[in-house]
Design an enzyme around this catalytic site. Structure first.
Site, mmCIF file in Angstrom:
data_model
loop_
_atom_site.group_PDB
_atom_site.id
_atom_site.type_symbol
_atom_site.label_atom_id
_atom_site.label_comp_id
_atom_site.label_asym_id
_atom_site.label_seq_id
_atom_site.Cartn_x
_atom_site.Cartn_y
_atom_site.Cartn_z
ATOM 1 N N ASP A 17 0.899 -1.167 0.000
ATOM 2 C CA ASP A 17 0.000 0.000 0.000
ATOM 3 C C ASP A 17 0.931 1.209 0.000
ATOM 4 O OD1 ASP A 17 -2.677 1.177 2.203
ATOM 5 O OD2 ASP A 17 -1.428 2.216 0.742
ATOM 6 N N SER A 66 -2.577 5.747 -13.969
ATOM 7 C CA SER A 66 -3.600 5.602 -15.016
ATOM 8 C C SER A 66 -4.135 4.188 -15.178
ATOM 9 C CB SER A 66 -3.075 6.078 -16.394
ATOM 10 O OG SER A 66 -3.051 7.488 -16.422
ATOM 11 N N ASP A 99 -5.459 8.053 -5.033
ATOM 12 C CA ASP A 99 -5.641 9.471 -4.671
ATOM 13 C C ASP A 99 -6.399 9.558 -3.343
ATOM 14 O OD1 ASP A 99 -7.110 12.314 -6.524
ATOM 15 O OD2 ASP A 99 -5.694 12.208 -4.849
HETATM 16 N N1 APR Z 1 -1.331 1.847 -2.960
HETATM 17 C C1 APR Z 1 -0.774 1.585 -4.169
HETATM 18 N N2 APR Z 1 -1.472 1.501 -5.317
HETATM 19 C C2 APR Z 1 -2.805 1.685 -5.225
HETATM 20 C C3 APR Z 1 -3.477 1.972 -4.005
HETATM 21 C C4 APR Z 1 -2.672 2.033 -2.831
HETATM 22 N N3 APR Z 1 -3.197 2.300 -1.622
HETATM 23 N N4 APR Z 1 -4.807 2.102 -4.262
HETATM 24 C C5 APR Z 1 -4.953 1.882 -5.585
HETATM 25 N N5 APR Z 1 -3.773 1.635 -6.159
HETATM 26 C C6 APR Z 1 -3.464 1.340 -7.567
HETATM 27 C C7 APR Z 1 -4.586 0.772 -8.381
HETATM 28 O O1 APR Z 1 -4.698 -0.631 -8.149
HETATM 29 C C8 APR Z 1 -4.097 1.079 -9.785
HETATM 30 O O2 APR Z 1 -3.230 0.038 -10.231
HETATM 31 O O3 APR Z 1 -3.147 2.551 -8.216
HETATM 32 C C9 APR Z 1 -3.277 2.367 -9.620
HETATM 33 C C10 APR Z 1 -3.927 3.592 -10.217
HETATM 34 O O4 APR Z 1 -5.333 3.511 -10.018
HETATM 35 P P1 APR Z 1 -6.212 4.833 -9.656
HETATM 36 O O5 APR Z 1 -5.984 5.193 -8.256
HETATM 37 O O6 APR Z 1 -7.608 4.555 -10.082
HETATM 38 O O7 APR Z 1 -5.589 6.008 -10.524
HETATM 39 P P2 APR Z 1 -5.778 6.327 -12.085
HETATM 40 O O8 APR Z 1 -6.067 5.104 -12.876
HETATM 41 O O9 APR Z 1 -4.567 7.114 -12.449
HETATM 42 O O10 APR Z 1 -7.071 7.239 -12.104
HETATM 43 C C11 APR Z 1 -6.972 8.514 -11.505
HETATM 44 O O11 APR Z 1 -8.910 8.130 -10.210
HETATM 45 O O12 APR Z 1 -8.877 8.147 -7.932
HETATM 46 C C12 APR Z 1 -9.170 8.901 -9.038
HETATM 47 O O13 APR Z 1 -8.811 11.170 -8.331
HETATM 48 C C13 APR Z 1 -8.289 10.105 -9.118
HETATM 49 O O14 APR Z 1 -9.546 11.042 -10.900
HETATM 50 C C14 APR Z 1 -8.353 10.376 -10.586
HETATM 51 C C15 APR Z 1 -8.371 8.997 -11.196
#
Ligand code: APR
Length: 356
Positions: free
Chosen positions: A9, A116, A33
């Site tokens: 995480d 992404s 995020d």
């Molecule tokens: N630690 C590490 N990786 C994580 C965690 C965590 N706690 N939570 C999620 N992930 C991973 C997901 O599994 C994915 O592989 O982060 C990667 C990116 O996923 P998203 O968080 O959905 O980000 P993204 O695809 O770039 O989309 C961004 O989503 O959360 C919203 O505000 C953000 O609008 C933006 C969009």
């Protein structure tokens, strides 16, 4: 190890900076995020509100507040729209700009999520490839330690086209090591041997074999005497010089022979600069096996050259070790791609090549 793929995480990572996959408002959201804002506390959002948003591919930095990291670097990845809208270039820019910003703020360790690859829909295997290639390219010119943090069920969608072949290879090698080779000649069953005749035949066979060995020995000595008088001697002397060459001297020689700089060698080996300095300054340095393998791949050594370098470090390949078999598989096929090897090692939960 300058570049590592880890499962964690990201909010728990004890690094100088973690990277957030944000949206253009920088005011929080879901996914990573949401996790980062929840762990950092409300002060993070308050600081983000002063930044005036962020364009796709760009990066901005804030404090990390209640997170174990010092900084959060917010970057906005591209939304996947099929791949024909510059998504790859924008995603590459996210990693590159975040790394530059981290370095500009004195960070030595940085952790990235898979930008992404979640809500923004970027196909995971391509997202991994862009992350790996961009980070490794940056680390060829800069000294940082970078983690790519995979989360939850996210599997490392290995690009490795050879994973199945490696699995098969390991199966065969392990079987052979476990004794599936033809059993040694079984002794004749009791009561069936004709002892006197067999004994005479055996003694005669030994005499013949001994005479042949003696003849071969004489031929070898004669050839050696002849060789001593020819220029071949220089090569033999060179070879003898290498027999007592240590790992450190052998490694530096191999780097020179390939016309590489030290930095090119240790960066391509995913080995930390400080470790390399220890190897260079201590002729008796004893590396880990993983470090020897990492340099074998970086210097594009053949299997025999690798065996020689291992021996100089006090190691040998072991068919009982999965890691050794994975590395051997790639070296035998001249597949000198440390990221691809590490992807396979990662799949097996084995230590990655390179070292801190
Ligand atoms: N630690 C590490 N990786 C994580 C965690 C965590 N706690 N939570 C999620 N992930 C991973 C997901 O599994 C994915 O592989 O982060 C990667 C990116 O996923 P998203 O968080 O959905 O980000 P993204 O695809 O770039 O989309 C961004 O989503 O959360 C919203 O505000 C953000 O609008 C933006 C969009």
């Amino acid at each position: 190890m300058p570049f590592q793929i880890v499962r964690n995480d990201i909010t728990r990572m004890q690094v100088d900076a973690i990277v957030n996959a944000a949206n253009s408002s920088l005011l929080g959201g879901g996914g990573v995020d949401g996790a980062i804002h929840a762990a950092a506390g409300p002060e993070l959002r308050a600081e983000c509100a002063t930044l005036g948003g962020c364009d796709v591919g760009e990066a901005k930095i804030t404090a990390a507040y209640r997170l174990p990291a010092k900084y959060v670097i917010h970057t906005v990845g591209p939304i996947w729209r099929g791949g024909g809208n510059g998504e790859r270039e924008l995603l590459t820019a996210c990693y590159r700009n975040a790394l530059a910003l981290a370095e500009a703020n004195g960070c030595e360790t940085v952790a990235f999520p898979l930008i992404s690859a979640g809500a923004y829909g970027y196909p995971e295997s391509q997202a991994v490839a862009v992350a790996e290639e961009t980070i490794r390219a940056y680390l060829m010119e800069h000294d940082l330690t970078v983690y790519l943090v995979l989360y939850g069920p996210t599997e490392l969608p290995t690009r490795s086209r050879v994973l199945l072949e490696v699995l098969r290879y390991i199966g065969w090698a392990r079987q052979a090591a476990a004794g599936a080779m033809p059993a040694p000649m079984a002794p004749p069953p009791a009561g069936t041997e004709d002892r006197p005749r067999r004994k005479r035949e055996a003694e005669q066979a030994i005499r013949v074999e001994e005479a042949a060995r003696e003849k071969a020995r004489r031929q070898v000595y004669a050839a050696a005497d002849e060789a001593m008088a020819t220029p071949l001697m220089a090569a033999v002397e060179e070879l003898l010089k290498r027999t007592d060459e240590g790992f450190s001297a052998a490694l530096l020689r191999l780097i020179d022979e390939r016309g590489m700089t030290d930095a090119q060698a240790y960066r391509r080996a995913n080995v930390d600069r400080r470790l390399f300095s220890k190897i260079r300054s201590n002729p008796d340095y004893r590396p880990s096996k993983s470090t020897v393998f990492a340099f074998a791949v970086a210097l594009r050594l053949t299997l025999p050259e690798t065996e020689d370098l291992l021996r100089k470090a006090g190691f040998a390949f072991s068919d009982a070790s999965k890691s050794d078999l994975v590395v051997k598989f790639f070296l035998e096929r001249h597949l000198w791609d440390i990221d691809e090897i590490n992807e396979v090692l990662y799949q097996f939960d084995l230590p990655l090549l390179g070292s801190l």
